[in-house]
Each structure stands twice: as C-alpha cells, then as structure tokens.
Design a protein around this motif. Structure first.
Motif, PDB file in Angstrom:
ATOM      1  N   ARG A 105      -3.724   7.531  -5.174  1.00  0.00           N
ATOM      2  CA  ARG A 105      -3.195   6.642  -4.050  1.00  0.00           C
ATOM      3  C   ARG A 105      -2.358   7.585  -3.034  1.00  0.00           C
ATOM      4  NH1 ARG A 105      -2.095   3.332  -8.676  1.00  0.00           N
ATOM      5  NH2 ARG A 105       0.067   4.396  -9.251  1.00  0.00           N
ATOM      6  N   ARG A 106      -2.032   8.636  -3.247  1.00  0.00           N
ATOM      7  CA  ARG A 106      -1.129   9.561  -2.235  1.00  0.00           C
ATOM      8  C   ARG A 106      -2.308  10.138  -1.606  1.00  0.00           C
ATOM      9  NH1 ARG A 106       1.866   7.123  -6.325  1.00  0.00           N
ATOM     10  NH2 ARG A 106       4.232   6.972  -5.319  1.00  0.00           N
ATOM     11  N   CYS A 107      -3.775  10.247  -1.739  1.00  0.00           N
ATOM     12  CA  CYS A 107      -4.489  10.655  -0.823  1.00  0.00           C
ATOM     13  C   CYS A 107      -5.578   9.809  -0.743  1.00  0.00           C
ATOM     14  CB  CYS A 107      -5.029  12.089  -1.335  1.00  0.00           C
ATOM     15  SG  CYS A 107      -5.776  12.047  -3.169  1.00  0.00           S
ATOM     16  N   SER A 108      -5.647   8.478  -0.526  1.00  0.00           N
ATOM     17  CA  SER A 108      -6.583   7.277  -0.704  1.00  0.00           C
ATOM     18  C   SER A 108      -7.448   7.578   0.726  1.00  0.00           C
ATOM     19  CB  SER A 108      -6.097   6.081  -0.835  1.00  0.00           C
ATOM     20  OG  SER A 108      -5.134   5.800   0.337  1.00  0.00           O
ATOM     21  N   THR A 109      -6.918   8.140   1.863  1.00  0.00           N
ATOM     22  CA  THR A 109      -7.513   8.065   3.116  1.00  0.00           C
ATOM     23  C   THR A 109      -7.750   9.757   3.417  1.00  0.00           C
ATOM     24  OG1 THR A 109      -5.606   8.239   4.294  1.00  0.00           O
ATOM     25  CG2 THR A 109      -6.676   6.064   3.910  1.00  0.00           C
ATOM     26  N   GLY A 110      -7.284  10.442   2.465  1.00  0.00           N
ATOM     27  CA  GLY A 110      -7.295  12.078   2.543  1.00  0.00           C
ATOM     28  C   GLY A 110      -8.354  12.429   1.728  1.00  0.00           C
ATOM     29  N   LEU A 168     -12.306  12.373 -11.837  1.00  0.00           N
ATOM     30  CA  LEU A 168     -12.520  12.217 -10.359  1.00  0.00           C
ATOM     31  C   LEU A 168     -12.549  10.737 -10.148  1.00  0.00           C
ATOM     32  CD1 LEU A 168     -14.753  15.192  -9.474  1.00  0.00           C
ATOM     33  CD2 LEU A 168     -12.407  14.625  -8.793  1.00  0.00           C
ATOM     34  N   ALA A 169     -13.031   9.743 -10.974  1.00  0.00           N
ATOM     35  CA  ALA A 169     -13.353   8.544 -10.843  1.00  0.00           C
ATOM     36  C   ALA A 169     -11.976   7.942 -11.060  1.00  0.00           C
ATOM     37  CB  ALA A 169     -14.282   7.934 -12.120  1.00  0.00           C
ATOM     38  N   HIS A 170     -11.165   8.082 -11.708  1.00  0.00           N
ATOM     39  CA  HIS A 170      -9.816   7.647 -11.933  1.00  0.00           C
ATOM     40  C   HIS A 170      -8.906   7.920 -10.558  1.00  0.00           C
ATOM     41  CE1 HIS A 170     -10.253   6.023 -15.997  1.00  0.00           C
ATOM     42  NE2 HIS A 170     -10.187   7.116 -16.458  1.00  0.00           N
ATOM     43  N   LEU A 171      -9.085   9.220  -9.931  1.00  0.00           N
ATOM     44  CA  LEU A 171      -8.410   9.602  -8.710  1.00  0.00           C
ATOM     45  C   LEU A 171      -9.032   9.066  -7.623  1.00  0.00           C
ATOM     46  CD1 LEU A 171      -6.446  12.017  -8.397  1.00  0.00           C
ATOM     47  CD2 LEU A 171      -8.419  13.295  -7.509  1.00  0.00           C
ATOM     48  N   GLY A 172     -10.102   8.018  -7.945  1.00  0.00           N
ATOM     49  CA  GLY A 172     -10.727   7.250  -6.669  1.00  0.00           C
ATOM     50  C   GLY A 172     -11.691   8.384  -5.866  1.00  0.00           C
ATOM     51  N   LYS A 173     -12.151   9.460  -6.501  1.00  0.00           N
ATOM     52  CA  LYS A 173     -12.973  10.554  -5.739  1.00  0.00           C
ATOM     53  C   LYS A 173     -14.112  10.709  -6.397  1.00  0.00           C
ATOM     54  CE  LYS A 173      -9.564  10.917  -2.423  1.00  0.00           C
ATOM     55  NZ  LYS A 173      -9.627  10.575  -1.162  1.00  0.00           N
ATOM     56  N   SER A 174     -14.998   9.615  -6.823  1.00  0.00           N
ATOM     57  CA  SER A 174     -15.999  10.081  -7.551  1.00  0.00           C
ATOM     58  C   SER A 174     -16.868  10.880  -6.847  1.00  0.00           C
ATOM     59  CB  SER A 174     -16.782   8.491  -7.875  1.00  0.00           C
ATOM     60  OG  SER A 174     -15.784   7.761  -8.514  1.00  0.00           O
ATOM     61  N   ARG A 225       0.755  -1.228   0.277  1.00  0.00           N
ATOM     62  CA  ARG A 225      -0.008   0.012  -0.177  1.00  0.00           C
ATOM     63  C   ARG A 225       0.892   1.416  -0.075  1.00  0.00           C
ATOM     64  NH1 ARG A 225      -4.989   0.807   1.029  1.00  0.00           N
ATOM     65  NH2 ARG A 225      -5.474  -1.329   1.700  1.00  0.00           N
ATOM     66  N   THR A 226       0.588   2.271  -0.874  1.00  0.00           N
ATOM     67  CA  THR A 226       1.151   3.502  -0.931  1.00  0.00           C
ATOM     68  C   THR A 226       0.667   4.383   0.197  1.00  0.00           C
ATOM     69  OG1 THR A 226       1.002   3.465  -3.204  1.00  0.00           O
ATOM     70  CG2 THR A 226       1.564   5.352  -2.387  1.00  0.00           C
ATOM     71  N   HIS A 227       1.604   5.179   0.875  1.00  0.00           N
ATOM     72  CA  HIS A 227       1.575   5.917   1.869  1.00  0.00           C
ATOM     73  C   HIS A 227       0.284   7.220   1.507  1.00  0.00           C
ATOM     74  CE1 HIS A 227       1.858   8.431   5.589  1.00  0.00           C
ATOM     75  NE2 HIS A 227       2.106   9.392   5.001  1.00  0.00           N
ATOM     76  N   SER A 228      -0.764   7.369   2.410  1.00  0.00           N
ATOM     77  CA  SER A 228      -1.740   8.429   2.020  1.00  0.00           C
ATOM     78  C   SER A 228      -1.457   9.486   3.039  1.00  0.00           C
ATOM     79  CB  SER A 228      -3.250   7.578   2.200  1.00  0.00           C
ATOM     80  OG  SER A 228      -4.250   8.845   2.024  1.00  0.00           O
ATOM     81  N   LEU A 229      -1.711  10.742   2.146  1.00  0.00           N
ATOM     82  CA  LEU A 229      -1.777  12.039   2.777  1.00  0.00           C
ATOM     83  C   LEU A 229      -2.933  12.713   3.118  1.00  0.00           C
ATOM     84  CD1 LEU A 229       1.112  13.663   0.442  1.00  0.00           C
ATOM     85  CD2 LEU A 229       1.452  12.929   2.454  1.00  0.00           C
ATOM     86  N   GLY A 230      -3.001  13.571   4.016  1.00  0.00           N
ATOM     87  CA  GLY A 230      -3.973  14.173   4.297  1.00  0.00           C
ATOM     88  C   GLY A 230      -4.907  14.946   3.421  1.00  0.00           C
ATOM     89  N   HIS A 231      -4.062  15.855   2.544  1.00  0.00           N
ATOM     90  CA  HIS A 231      -4.823  16.452   1.477  1.00  0.00           C
ATOM     91  C   HIS A 231      -3.553  16.698   0.329  1.00  0.00           C
ATOM     92  CE1 HIS A 231      -7.736  19.205  -0.134  1.00  0.00           C
ATOM     93  NE2 HIS A 231      -6.809  19.870  -0.464  1.00  0.00           N
ATOM     94  N   VAL A 232      -4.199  16.595  -0.840  1.00  0.00           N
ATOM     95  CA  VAL A 232      -3.028  16.700  -2.119  1.00  0.00           C
ATOM     96  C   VAL A 232      -3.755  17.859  -3.065  1.00  0.00           C
ATOM     97  CG1 VAL A 232      -2.639  15.872  -4.180  1.00  0.00           C
ATOM     98  CG2 VAL A 232      -2.311  14.570  -1.851  1.00  0.00           C
ATOM     99  N   VAL A 233      -3.171  18.916  -3.408  1.00  0.00           N
ATOM    100  CA  VAL A 233      -3.624  19.781  -4.530  1.00  0.00           C
ATOM    101  C   VAL A 233      -2.951  19.330  -5.914  1.00  0.00           C
ATOM    102  CG1 VAL A 233      -3.768  22.193  -5.246  1.00  0.00           C
ATOM    103  CG2 VAL A 233      -3.942  21.564  -2.926  1.00  0.00           C
TER     104      VAL A 233
END
Length: 682
Positions: free
Chosen positions: A479-484, A508-514, A454-462
């Motif tokens: 992957r870098r904001c999967s939990t953020g 957004l779907a590809h980003l995992g943020k549908s 698993r890739t480490h997730s950050l709190g917020h990504v711009v």
C-alpha cells in the motif's frame, strides 16, 4: 612543491588534495549564501534555509572516507549524453560530484552514466575505456593503485583478481555498515541501475551484498529521478531497530540525507500501540492474506439499504427522494468498489444531485452552491449516517477478535471454525486503548484503515529481510508503494518466522507487484569460503533447490569447530578473537544470553548490544540469535548451535535461525559447543 613527472602516486595524491580543496570551496560557497533578499515570506525562507542546510551536510568531507576510489581513461570522447570532456579525457570516480571554481569536474559521481564502465567494462567489452585504475587507501590517504589496461590484449591484469578489491572487501568492520560503492560488481551494478518504473526482487544468500545493492539502488534512483522522488518520497524498511541503526550511515555517506527508515511496525502501529504478542498459530492466521477479505466484509457490513425516503425542505418547497432511488445510489457506489470512506463522502452529493434534478424539472436553475447546501442538509446528513455510518478501524478489528458471532458471519467460507477460535481473544477487552495489540493486530487495523481510506503511496520503497514478512505485512508495504515501485531484498533460506515466504512470486503478488523481476545473487563477497561451505550443509533441509552461495574470497578465512566445557571456554574464545583487528560477535540462543553476559562481565570484558556502534575500546557485541539477521562481524563465536535450533517453535525454523547465525562472520568463525551438533551439520 612540484610533483616529479615519474611519480604517478604523487600526482594522484595531489589530485586528491586539490579535490578536497574544491569540495571545501563548494561547501563554503553554499554556507555564504545570503537568502534575506530572495524569499517572499517566512515560509519560503524556512524551506530554502532547510534545503541549504541539507546541501551543506551533503558536501561534508569525511576525512577517513576516500573522495574518489577509481579512475577511467577513455579512448575517445563520451557520447552526447555523457558530454563531460574531450577525447581521451580522464575521469575520477567518487561518492559525489566535485568541481573546481570554473565548474570543471574533478570527481564524477559514481551514479553518472560516464562512471558506469568502472563497474562493467571488461576486456571482452572495454566500453571505450583504455585504463581503469583502482586506488588503495589508509585512513583517507592514497597509499596504492592498481591498473587494468582494458584495450591492451597483452595486459594480464583481468585474469587475476584485483588485490585492492579483495582488500576493500575484507577490510575489518568496526562501526556501522559501510557503502560498497568502490566494490560494486557487474551483476550488482545491473540491479543498482535498473529503472524506477519496475519492481526488482533480489534473492541473495549471506554475504552476496543484497542489502548494500538495495541501498545503492535508492541512491542511484535519487540521482537519476531526483525531482520525481523529492515529490513522492522514498523509504527503507528493515526488520528491527538494531538493523536500521546498523545500515543508517550508508546513504548519508553517499550524500543522500532525505531517505526515511522504518520497520513494518512503525508503519502500521499508529493505529494501535503494540504491547502484546501472539502465539505462532494465531499469528499465522492473522497474517494470512484471507484476513483481507474478512476485514473488507466486516467494514462494508455497516452499509444498510434505505427503507425510508429523504425529504429535503428548502424554503416553502419539499423535495422527496424515494427509498428505491436511494437504494439505486447506494448499490451504484458499492458496485464501483471505491474506498468505504470515499463512497460515504460521495453519498450526500449523490442524494443532493437527485434533489437538483427535481429542481431543474420544476423550472429552477440551481448551481453547485445549491448542491453543496443540499448535501449539508440535516435530513441528508441523518440519512447518510443511517445508511453509510462511519467506521473506526481499530474498533472494528477489536470486535472481530472478541465477538465470536461477528467473526463467524464475516469469515464464513474464508476461515474454518478452528482458525476462528485460534484468533479470538480469551478475555473481553473494555476499549481500544486498553487492548494489548500484537504486531499482527496492528497490521489488521492498517488493512481495515485502507479499506476505509486510501493509504498514501511513496515513489519507491526498499524492503529488506523480506522473507520474514506475512502476506498481510506484504500488503501493508504494498500500500505504501501502490503507485510507485519497490526493491525487495531477502533470502528464502533465512526465513525464520512460521509464516516465512515460500516463493518470491507469491510475495510479489501479495505486495501488488506481480510483474516484478526476480534477480539472484550467488557470488559471496563477505562470508569466507570455509564458513559458507559449512553453513551450506543446512540448505537441503531448509531451502531445497536454492543455489548455494559460492564465495569469491581468495582468503578461505578462519574456521574452527570447538568442543567446550562451559561458558568460561566460550569467553576464552572471544578473548582469542579480540586479539585480531576488527569487530567480534558472540551469537547465542536468546535463552543463553543472560548467562553469557554474566560470564563476560566476570571476566572483565566489555560488550555491546546489537545495533550499538563498536569502538576501538569495545569491539565485542553480544547478539541474541533472534537479532543476528542482517548484521556482520569480522569474527564470530557461535555458542551452542543445538540451543539455537531448540529456541524456535519448529526444527525447520530453528535450522534457518542457525544458518543465519553461522553466516555473520567476515574473517573467521569459532563454533563452540558442549552439546552434540545438529545432525544436519554432520
């Protein structure tokens, strides 16, 4: 010396001087801290010293940057959650909080709830504000002010555009990007202050301030959720190093020093040094989201079902786990759909557990230490290596790109034969280190790495200039904001890659943020009316259905179409624009840059490369069209529009590149051409 009662400008200058003195005192207080007796060990001392150093930097007084830019006079005391002050209290709104020696606020941080009406209050909804005052500055000194009496129906101030606001928007640009904290508009403020939990996608044409809005949203979130984001981290992702260098001073100017910046290549390249390039066709296939399934299949193809039992010898006892039971364990792990590496780590413990069950049935009472010992047994380790071997992501991707049969097996039903041929390397490669990986290859390695661990997730990504990302690059960022959460910024009309984003819902779907919300900014604050109107002629051809930017600038700007005889006249146009205050950019097709550089040198005109900071002596930047995105200059000379179009692999991409180049000017644009202009501009 006392300030006369009837001198409001003098009183404001006096408050500025006192505020600067208070900020200096705050900084000196931090600098004088002695931590020698409060730290238990050297590690704590290092951490505390670094925190103090960052606090000192955050309290820096930038002499040419206004400490506050506005004032709010409330009619009544703010609510319980804004309990700073009494009835009718006055608040000065600035880039950071400043208090006096008694702890009373002298400047309120623009992100505080009590500051919000500065951006949103109106006569229709005064938000309990009687007076909003804006300040004009020259080199850090107050030189003017402008009042709006929001609760006075007779005051006509809101009917006219604020002159100070217009002056700040149109102020010449020399050096890196500035913050827009003094000029944030209500629709921008809504995005800036949106919550941390949700992902926001901002579609904004040239000059709508989308980049600034994204950066200010990070600053706001760090203010509102500092402890949480201090733990989880924040990241700004830009398209290239020049762009990141251009924007890097915005957050420090707002007192935020902990936000990291990177390109997508920076994030994924540790798995492979990028030294090669793909042709457009190969890059499109490699960037397709279907490659994720190909990689997943290839990784899990290494799992083989056991055909032999595992026999564990402990002392005089032999414990046998039959093949069918091992197969059940393996199938259960596969069905759980956990990371390949996590399942591989779990497998010896599952086998050891099966042994412990047999021990307990025979009357023994093993504990966790026994299970760990069994999991480390040579027979168990050998079985795990055979059943679930380790996978090197880079070696896996290399095999997919060089072994036609291996690729065919795992891409069956996903990629057709032509697509497989497109991404296969023509020449064999000896090793991972000798491979000339492309940016798209590095993303594939990153995807494969995430299948393994698993890739480490950050709190917020711009994510800025997002329209140019491939689906696989979106997945890498996601992957870098999967939990953020994320702030996605871009303009579909400025997509200049063959795989450019077709819709934000798809992105957004590809980003995992549908579930992300799409906001559109259509008011243009940067590009002059005449310039954006001309550039918008391209929109029906490059982004049908997209709302054109409507410039709110009162100054129409300088715009000139100029037929020239050669590079000498292009250089003359640059000299003409350098006669104005501010920065000038000469933008041209990449292939024409060497000739223009020689012409500028011959004329004795110094110039910079994109991302290099302009100075009073050197205010001209020579910009390849491929690097112009996201940058801005007071004046622009655009050389040979048709050459910009011809420099891209297809006409639509070329026209989009031209749209970007046409919209980099803040005050004026000269379009210089010897060849006919593209028909779409007619």
């Amino acid at each position: 010396m006392s300030t006369p009662v009837d001198d409001p400008l003098g009183r404001e200058r006096s408050h500025l001087a006192r505020s600067r003195a208070a900020l200096r005192a705050m900084r000196e207080d931090v600098e004088s801290l002695d931590i020698s007796d409060v730290t238990a060990n050297w590690v704590n001392a290092e951490v505390l010293a670094r925190q103090i150093d960052e606090r000192i930097k955050a309290l820096a007084d930038l002499s040419e940057t206004p400490l506050f830019f506005g004032r709010l006079d409330y009619l009544h005391a703010p609510g319980a959650d804004q309990a700073e002050g009494a009835e009718g209290e006055r608040f000065y709104i600035g880039r950071r909080h400043v208090h006096d020696h008694d702890g009373d606020p002298m400047v309120i941080d623009w992100r505080a709830p009590v500051s919000q009406p500065f951006y949103r209050a109106s006569k229709k909804d005064p938000m309990d504000v009687g007076l909003r005052r804006r300040f004009g500055y020259t080199r850090g000194d107050i030189t003017a002010y402008e009042d709006e009496h929001l609760s006075d129906p007779a005051d006509p101030s809101e009917a006219t555009t604020s002159k100070l606001l217009q002056q700040e928007i149109e102020r010449p640009r020399v050096g890196p990007m500035r913050d827009i904290v003094a000029t944030i508009q209500p629709e921008q403020d809504e995005i800036v202050r949106s919550g941390l939990g949700g992902t926001v996608c901002v579609q904004g044409g040239p000059g709508t301030g989308k980049t600034a809005v994204g950066l200010h949203r990070v600053a706001y979130l760090l203010y509102a959720h500092r402890e949480r984001l201090a733990r989880t981290g924040t990241l700004v992702i830009g398209p290239n190093r020049s762009f990141l260098h251009y924007i890097e001073q915005v957050l420090p100017a707002l007192g935020e020093l902990a936000v990291k910046q990177a390109t997508v290549d920076d994030l994924v390249a540790p798995g492979a040094e990028v030294r090669g390039t793909d042709d457009a066709a190969a890059a499109v296939v490699k960037g397709d989201a279907r490659m994720a399934e190909v990689l997943r299949r290839a990784v899990y193809s290494h799992v083989t079902m056991p055909t032999e039992p595992v026999v564990v010898v402990r002392g005089s006892r032999r414990w046998r786990v039959p093949a069918y039971e091992l197969e059940g364990i393996v199938r259960e792990l596969l069905d759980r759909d956990i990371r390949y590496g996590a399942a591989r780590e779990a497998l010896p413990q599952r086998i050891a557990h099966a042994v412990l069950v047999q021990m307990e049935r025979s009357g023994e009472a093993p504990d966790d230490r026994v299970q760990d010992s069994v999991a480390r047994n040579a027979a168990v380790k050998a079985a795990v290596k055979e059943i679930w071997p380790p996978v090197d992501p880079a070696k896996l991707v290399l095999r997919l790109l060089t072994d036609a049969d291996f690729l065919a097996v795992h891409a069956e039903g996903v990629l057709d034969e032509d697509e497989r041929k497109t991404i296969l390397w023509a020449k064999p490669v000896r090793s991972v280190k000798s491979a000339k990986w492309s940016s798209a290859d590095a993303v594939l390695i990153d995807e494969a790495t995430d299948v393994v661990e698993r890739t480490h997730s950050l709190g917020h990504v711009v994510l800025d200039e997002a329209q140019d990302l491939s689906p696989m690059q979106y997945r890498a960022v996601g992957r870098r904001c999967s939990t953020g959460s994320a702030t996605v910024l871009g303009d579909l009309a400025q997509g200049t890659t063959p795989w450019a984003t077709r819709s934000w819902d798809e992105a957004l779907a590809h980003l995992g943020k549908s579930d992300g919300v799409v906001e559109e900014l259509t008011a243009g604050f940067r590009v002059p009316t005449d310039v954006i109107t001309y550039a918008s002629r391209l929109l029906p051809h490059i982004a049908p259905g997209l709302t054109p930017v409507a410039s709110v600038r009162e100054n129409p700007g300088f715009f000139d179409l100029r037929e020239v005889g050669g590079t000498g006249e292009v250089v003359a146009a640059c000299e003409e624009l350098l006669g104005n205050e501010g920065s000038t950019g000469l933008i041209a097709a990449d292939a024409r840059i060497p000739a223009l550089a020689s012409a500028l040198t011959a004329a004795g005109i110094g110039f910079l490369a994109p991302g290099e900071e302009t100075t009073a002596e050197t205010r001209l930047t020579l910009v390849p069209a491929s690097l112009a995105k996201g940058l801005e200059y007071d004046y622009v000379v655009l050389d040979e529009p048709q050459a910009v179009v011809d420099g891209e692999p297809d006409e639509r991409t070329g026209l989009r590149r031209l749209y970007v180049a046409l919209t980099r000017a803040v005050s004026g644009l000269i379009v210089a051409h010897a060849a006919p202009l593209p028909a779409q501009l007619a």
